[in-house]
Design a protein around this motif. Sequence first.
Motif, short mmCIF file in Angstrom:
data_model
loop_
_atom_site.label_atom_id
_atom_site.label_comp_id
_atom_site.label_asym_id
_atom_site.label_seq_id
_atom_site.Cartn_x
_atom_site.Cartn_y
_atom_site.Cartn_z
N LYS A 163 0.82 -1.21 0.00
CA LYS A 163 0.00 0.00 0.00
C LYS A 163 0.86 1.26 0.00
N VAL A 164 1.79 1.29 -0.95
CA VAL A 164 2.73 2.41 -1.08
C VAL A 164 2.67 2.97 -2.49
N LEU A 165 2.71 4.29 -2.59
CA LEU A 165 2.78 4.98 -3.87
C LEU A 165 4.18 5.53 -4.06
N ARG A 166 4.81 5.15 -5.17
CA ARG A 166 6.13 5.68 -5.49
C ARG A 166 6.22 5.88 -7.00
N THR A 167 7.08 6.78 -7.40
CA THR A 167 7.25 7.02 -8.83
C THR A 167 8.10 5.93 -9.45
N VAL A 168 7.98 5.82 -10.77
CA VAL A 168 8.89 4.96 -11.52
C VAL A 168 10.20 5.73 -11.67
N GLY A 169 11.25 5.23 -11.04
CA GLY A 169 12.53 5.93 -11.12
C GLY A 169 12.58 7.18 -10.26
N ASP A 170 13.41 8.12 -10.67
CA ASP A 170 13.67 9.35 -9.92
C ASP A 170 12.42 10.21 -9.83
N PRO A 171 11.91 10.46 -8.61
CA PRO A 171 10.69 11.27 -8.49
C PRO A 171 10.87 12.71 -8.98
N PHE A 172 12.06 13.26 -8.84
CA PHE A 172 12.30 14.62 -9.33
C PHE A 172 12.15 14.67 -10.85
N LYS A 173 12.63 13.64 -11.52
CA LYS A 173 12.50 13.58 -12.97
C LYS A 173 11.05 13.38 -13.38
N ARG A 174 10.35 12.47 -12.70
CA ARG A 174 8.95 12.18 -13.06
C ARG A 174 8.09 13.42 -12.87
#
Length: 425
Positions: A163-174
């Motif tokens: 139950k975790v939300l994370r970006t694919v790869g670098d969140p700053f880039k996304r």
Amino acid sequence: MRFTRYLIEAKEQLKDWQSYIRRNKELKAAVDVLRKINKKKYKAYIVGGSVRDIVLGNLKPHDVDIATNMPMDELGRMFKTYNIGQSKDFGIVVVKHGGSDFEVAQFRQDGTYADGRRPESVQITGKFKDDVERRDFTINAMGINANGEIVDYFDGKRDIKNKVLRTVGDPFKRFGEDYLRMMRLARFAAKLDFEVDKDTEKAAQKLAHNITGLPPERIKDELIKSASQSGDKFAKYIEILDKLKLLKHILPEIVNLKWYRENLQHHPETRGKGGTVFSHVMAALKKSDTADPIKNLAILLHDVGKGVTLSHDKGLPKYLGHAKKSVDLVDALATRLRMSNKEKEALLFAVGNHMKFHNILDMKPSKIAKIVSDDNWDVLVAVGKADEYARGHMFAHKGEFEKIVDKAIKVKEKFGAKQVNKQIK
């Protein structure tokens, strides 16, 4: 049903894939598209939100999208396709098949993002991994092939389980590619009741100011989507936007309410929760039993005028005339977000009359008739109900809300539209 059971069911359904797709006409048609593409020695997958929903246990995913390495020309020869705008230039067509429309995109990589909104170009690639690598969150970066096998390069299934939300790869880039993804992060977190990964959260907080660079229409549309879920989920969404430092850039009028205290005699629901107007508004939203976005937005905005009308009486806060000031603030807000005239009129009517609603039992029939005959009466009722029930059992159990609605309806039935018009001239 508990979340863990959803996940177990999803695994069982994927093992019994044929039985699963037979129960869903749209999904069955999509799988048929995959198989026809596979027969031509190309790859194809169901992608995006529908895969996420299937893993979550949703038996009826909607808006099924497909990704493939089949060239556009071959797709056009095999299926009935059409182009939406210039979408074909970006490797996307709509395929009509089995009574459903599917957005079919070629595996692609995005070019540079110069404006924080969309890529300036796309490059067609032969690899599915390249395609999902450009997506926003891991839970949206999975694919399902025609055999029901999940292709998951970025641990989307694991993040769903945790139950975790994370970006694919670098969140700053996304987030730097498309600033709206920060608002989508809050929407998914509220909708799914997921926690936001710490690195993803920090990136959103540091980049939050960039949200002002987006067209107001995109921000409004995202707010409408979130307000279309439920009152309690919309309240959580607003709280997450605040935590991500986005709310102050999107709805500064709401953040301002955190600095104004309520009279606890009138708003006991805020006790222990800051005692502020903001905490009252959140409590009201959590009592909303509608998924109508305008009604939930009206509940959110009904007391914004308290942020500019504070006075004191014997040391207690008072907000005389706050409904009128709310109208001015909401008018400016709705204009800023490019809301339609219909949306704006509904919001202005509800926030401008929410105090009158509570006084209906003491009103003359002619004044009641004017309010109840308005096209946006139902929006006002939603605000009045949430406003009253938020304050707890000592208020709600008096039955004032039901009495108010009953009296208003009786007045409308007694006088009728023509008589009402005569009385309110």
